[in-house]
Design a protein around this motif. Structure first.
Motif, PDB file in Angstrom:
ATOM      1  N   ALA A 102      -8.679  -3.673  -4.895  1.00  0.00           N
ATOM      2  CA  ALA A 102      -7.937  -3.164  -3.737  1.00  0.00           C
ATOM      3  C   ALA A 102      -7.389  -1.772  -4.028  1.00  0.00           C
ATOM      4  N   PRO A 146      -4.705   1.246  -2.052  1.00  0.00           N
ATOM      5  CA  PRO A 146      -3.737   1.378  -0.967  1.00  0.00           C
ATOM      6  C   PRO A 146      -4.195   2.290   0.160  1.00  0.00           C
ATOM      7  N   ASP A 147      -5.087   3.241  -0.145  1.00  0.00           N
ATOM      8  CA  ASP A 147      -5.546   4.214   0.843  1.00  0.00           C
ATOM      9  C   ASP A 147      -7.039   4.437   0.623  1.00  0.00           C
ATOM     10  N   MET A 148      -7.857   3.921   1.521  1.00  0.00           N
ATOM     11  CA  MET A 148      -9.297   4.001   1.345  1.00  0.00           C
ATOM     12  C   MET A 148      -9.801   5.442   1.382  1.00  0.00           C
ATOM     13  N   TRP A 160      -9.302  -5.638   7.424  1.00  0.00           N
ATOM     14  CA  TRP A 160      -9.453  -4.874   6.189  1.00  0.00           C
ATOM     15  C   TRP A 160     -10.554  -3.833   6.317  1.00  0.00           C
ATOM     16  N   SER A 181      -9.408  -2.419   1.195  1.00  0.00           N
ATOM     17  CA  SER A 181      -8.044  -2.058   1.586  1.00  0.00           C
ATOM     18  C   SER A 181      -7.629  -2.970   2.732  1.00  0.00           C
TER      19      SER A 181
END
Length: 205
Positions: A90, A92-94, A117, A138
């Motif tokens: 994962a 936090p910001d793709m 997601w 994300s």
């Protein structure tokens, strides 16, 4: 610099039930029914783990329409016995993550039930480093699949990434949070994971 957080592990199979049986036999624990991924024509079963992680048994869905792009996890070309194929991390910001790891793929927005997601998926469906590069995910909001699964009583002890260029992969990824992840130089690429279970330490490959 992004820090990756281990999110879940995936076992691929030529069909979902054999992938499920592979996990259940290895860990001695039952999985729960999952669902379908209409965008990629796949379906899964799931197992909750301690520490907010989970296991996924995934395969092509034989009754789903053919997707308009290659399936994720390189499932179009999967063959042989079920095995641990992917460790999903994962971010936090793709957008920020893909600026750092552009070869991870294109951001695809997905949903199933109340879950929302984004997943980075290469156009070819094939991830770098012979598939041992982690798919990036994300989650939107606070809902996560692990919260919806009953705990199996198992916890991930260590994940090992085997690859001829394991050192390069480790350097590229940097810090992995959420679990003990080890990179081991090997002639062939593969993944293996040790779990603490109610039945003792078990190995999943």
């Amino acid at each position: 610099m992004n820090t990756l957080l281990l999110d879940h592990l995936a076992v691929s199979g030529t069909d979902r039930d054999t992938a499920r049986a592979h996990i259940e036999e290895a860990l001695g624990l039952p999985m729960q029914t999952g669902g379908e991924h209409a965008r990629f024509g796949t379906h899964n079963h799931l197992m909750g783990l301690e520490g907010g992680l989970y296991l996924e048994a995934i395969s092509m869905d034989p009754i789903a329409p053919q997707p308009d792009r290659p399936r994720w996890f390189d499932l179009d070309d999967f063959s042989g016995k079920p095995r641990l194929t992917n460790w999903i991390c994962a971010v936090p910001d793709m957008t920020h993550a893909l600026s750092q790891w552009p070869d991870a793929g294109d951001p695809i927005s997905l949903e199933r039930g109340d879950l929302r997601w984004q997943m980075a998926v290469p156009q070819s469906g094939k991830l770098p480093f012979d598939g041992t590069f982690p798919p990036l995910i994300s989650w939107s909001g606070t809902l996560h699949p692990a919260q919806m699964l009953g705990s199996s009583g198992a916890s991930l002890k260590q994940l090992t990434i085997h690859h001829p260029e394991a050192t390069d992969l480790a350097d590229l990824l940097g810090v992995i949070a959420g679990a003990s992840v080890r990179f081991e130089t090997a002639q062939a690429s593969s993944l293996s994971a040790e779990f603490d279970t109610p039945h003792g330490v078990r190995l999943l490959t």
